[in-house]
Design a protein around this motif. Structure first.
Motif, PDB file in Angstrom:
ATOM      1  N   SER A   1       7.914 -43.810 -86.504  1.00  0.00           N
ATOM      2  CA  SER A   1       6.015 -43.975 -86.407  1.00  0.00           C
ATOM      3  C   SER A   1       6.936 -41.693 -85.891  1.00  0.00           C
ATOM      4  O   SER A   1       7.729 -41.399 -86.105  1.00  0.00           O
TER       5      SER A   1
ATOM      6  N   GLN B   1      16.841 -53.280 -84.549  1.00  0.00           N
ATOM      7  CA  GLN B   1      16.027 -52.686 -85.572  1.00  0.00           C
ATOM      8  C   GLN B   1      15.612 -51.935 -85.273  1.00  0.00           C
ATOM      9  O   GLN B   1      15.337 -50.997 -84.396  1.00  0.00           O
TER      10      GLN B   1
ATOM     11  N   GLY C   1      14.930 -47.496 -90.768  1.00  0.00           N
ATOM     12  CA  GLY C   1      13.830 -47.758 -90.418  1.00  0.00           C
ATOM     13  C   GLY C   1      13.032 -48.532 -91.570  1.00  0.00           C
ATOM     14  O   GLY C   1      13.681 -48.549 -92.330  1.00  0.00           O
ATOM     15  N   GLN C   2      11.569 -48.866 -90.917  1.00  0.00           N
ATOM     16  CA  GLN C   2      10.550 -49.251 -92.450  1.00  0.00           C
ATOM     17  C   GLN C   2       9.842 -48.146 -93.189  1.00  0.00           C
ATOM     18  O   GLN C   2       9.348 -48.030 -94.105  1.00  0.00           O
TER      19      GLN C   2
ATOM     20  N   GLN D   1      12.210 -48.813 -85.565  1.00  0.00           N
ATOM     21  CA  GLN D   1      10.747 -48.841 -85.652  1.00  0.00           C
ATOM     22  C   GLN D   1      10.074 -47.024 -85.970  1.00  0.00           C
ATOM     23  O   GLN D   1       9.888 -46.357 -84.538  1.00  0.00           O
TER      24      GLN D   1
END
Length: 123
Positions: A5, A1, A114-115, A3
């Motif tokens: 930022s 996963q 990633g998101q 992430q």
């Protein structure tokens, strides 16, 4: 996963560094990349590299301003963005995949995403 930022609001001419951390695994053996998507536009390539090292690849629009780098110990990918312009405003996505060099700029070469983190550059 993955992430992502570090996005935010910055004035034109400013700088920002965004990050992408891998959890539950590592980037070893993968190509890693940053893409971005502005409102109403398709996702476009920004920068890429093999996690193990070697050549870095950049879109012409960011070459000389953006730098892709990685911290192997932290399993974290970075994108340092300098001289930001309003046209750099977009959601930035990190990606990883077993991309071959000829495909390294293509969305389809990456199967882990990633998101996204929003970068807004004000004029």
């Amino acid at each position: 996963q993955l992430q992502a930022s570090g996005g935010g609001l910055v004035q034109a001419g400013g700088s920002l560094k965004i990050s992408c951390a891998a959890s539950g695994g590592t980037f070893n053996g993968y190509a890693v990349a940053w893409f971005r998507q502005a409102p109403g536009k398709e996702r476009e390539f920004v920068a890429a590299r093999r996690w193990s090292g070697g050549t870095t690849y950049y879109a012409d629009s960011v070459k000389g301003r953006f730098t892709i780098a990685r911290d192997n110990a932290a399993s974290t990918l970075y994108l340092t963005m300098n001289s930001l312009q309003p046209e750099d405003t977009a959601v930035y996505y990190c990606a990883a995949g077993r991309a071959i060099i000829s495909e390294i700029r293509r969305v389809r070469a990456y199967n882990y995403w990633g998101q996204g983190t929003l970068v807004t550059v004000s004029s």
